[in-house]
Design an enzyme around this catalytic site. Structure first.
Site, PDB file in Angstrom:
ATOM      1  CE  LYS A 248      -4.121   1.772   0.152  1.00  0.00           C
ATOM      2  NZ  LYS A 248      -5.293   1.659  -0.864  1.00  0.00           N
TER       3      LYS A 248
ATOM      4  CG  ASP B 296      -6.656  -0.906  -2.233  1.00  0.00           C
ATOM      5  OD1 ASP B 296      -5.633  -1.348  -2.777  1.00  0.00           O
ATOM      6  OD2 ASP B 296      -7.297   0.310  -1.926  1.00  0.00           O
TER       7      ASP B 296
ATOM      8  CG  ASP C 204      -3.360 -12.736   9.886  1.00  0.00           C
ATOM      9  OD1 ASP C 204      -3.818 -13.856   9.535  1.00  0.00           O
ATOM     10  OD2 ASP C 204      -3.536 -12.168  10.895  1.00  0.00           O
TER      11      ASP C 204
HETATM   12 MG    MG Z   1      -4.974 -15.269  10.697  1.00  0.00          MG
END
Ligand code: MG
Ligand code: NAI
Length: 331
Positions: free
Chosen positions: A170, A203, A227
């Protein structure tokens, strides 16, 4: 003379952890490889019995072993698995998301690998409460960790025959931190001219993953983005029962299914052991037994393709039954 056995520290943990680990062990034993597997306690039950979620004995065994196979912890997950990842200095969290034939899922063709930086970014926990109503969180990004994770991603792509590495970032907003991350990725990319290097904003990457995941192969990214995107990737290929992960560092390696202790199905024999079996396969590859790792993967894929699965994938077998269906194919 038979070769020296590999020492494996097995930490089954809580809930379905011990169930899927027993299944993975059954498959590992069917490979006939010399593995010395010993189990060590950790997790909620361990806390209740011994007053500590991660005993020193378990931590020591993890550090003395050639590899660690971990099931799942429950409420004590942060004290157990986050502490293990940190103590073992594992700086890569490698999360393949590959659909298996015969699984009813959004993207049967998906073959993605997320290479997530495991030590810094917002997960460093550098939070400060400046006033009762103002809190800051520091996003730590270093050139050293960024270069190291980028190099891992390109080496992995080269080794596994992937042709594209995409850095997810980003940097249009996080100009300094993701700017540095991208600079490091670009620098490393120059050493891998045969691999197509791309950059995609996080995004947009979320949208592309849903609309057209085929544009990605190896995705390299910082801790938080990795994650989130790896759970998105799990959703594309049929869910948590199918997602293994490896935490790797310079000295230690820890293999764990992405899922948790699943208290809603624990003790019923309904846990899908596929993620744990894939962890076992990743562990075998890490130990240098690439052929057997591939054989385990093929056996698992064949069992799934023939409907020999737990109920979450539409089958009628229990956890150990599915493991036996895999083990029989290795015989
Ligand atoms: Mg996770
Ligand atoms: P979870 O992953 O345990 O379960 C989420 C949902 O997926 C549940 O409906 C569960 O039945 C299903 N599921 C998970 N693994 C499955 C499998 N192998 N086969 C079939 N269905 C499966 O996540 P949840 O419910 O958010 O957390 C439960 C506990 O696990 C919590 O105490 C949490 O702290 C812990 N946890 C531990 C982790 C670890 O040890 N690495 C990771 C995530 C959660």
């Amino acid at each position: 003379m038979s070769p020296a056995a590999h020492r494996i520290a097995v930490i089954p943990g809580d809930g379905i952890g011990p169930e899927v680990i027993a299944a993975a062990r059954l498959v590992l034993e069917a490979t006939g490889l010399p593995l010395e597997m010993r189990e060590y306690p950790a997790g909620d039950a361990c806390l209740a019995e011994r007053g500590v979620a991660l005993p020193e004995e378990t931590l020591r065994a993890a550090k003395e072993a050639e590899a660690v196979l971990f099931g799942a912890a429950g409420e004590t997950a942060a004290e157990v698995i986050l502490r293990l990842r940190a103590e073992l200095e594992t700086w890569v969290n490698l999360r393949p998301a590959r659909a298996l034939a015969g699984v009813d899922c959004l993207y049967p063709q998906a073959d993605l690998v997320i290479v997530r930086e495991n030590t810094e970014c917002l997960y460093r926990g550098l939070e400060s409460r400046l006033t009762p109503e103002v809190v800051t969180a520091t996003r730590l990004i270093t050139a050293g960790a960024s270069r190291r994770i980028a190099r891992f991603a390109f080496d992995y792509a080269r080794r596994q025959g992937y042709r594209r590495v995409t850095a997810i970032h980003k940097a249009n907003v996080l100009r300094q931190s993701d700017g540095l991350f991208l600079d490091c990725c670009r620098e490393v990319a120059r050493d891998y001219p045969e691999i197509d290097y791309q950059e995609v904003l996080v995004d947009a990457a979320a949208m592309y993953l849903v609309q057209d995941p085929g544009r990605f192969q190896v995705m390299v990214t910082t801790n938080l983005f990795g994650d989130i995107l790896s759970d998105l990737a799990a959703g594309l290929i049929g869910g948590l029962g199918l997602c293994p992960s490896a935490n790797l560092g310079d000295r230690y390696a820890l293999f764990e299914p992405v899922h948790g202790s699943a208290p809603d199905i624990a003790g019923q024999g309904r846990a899908n052991p596929a993620a744990a079996i894939m962890c076992a396969a990743m562990m075998l590859a890490h130990l240098g037994h690439r052929d057997q790792a591939e054989a385990v993967h093929r056996a698992l894929a064949a069992a799934v393709a023939q409907g020999q699965t737990t109920p979450d994938l539409g089958g009628e077998l229990d956890t150990l039954g599915m493991a036996r269906a895999v083990a029989e194919r290795l015989g």
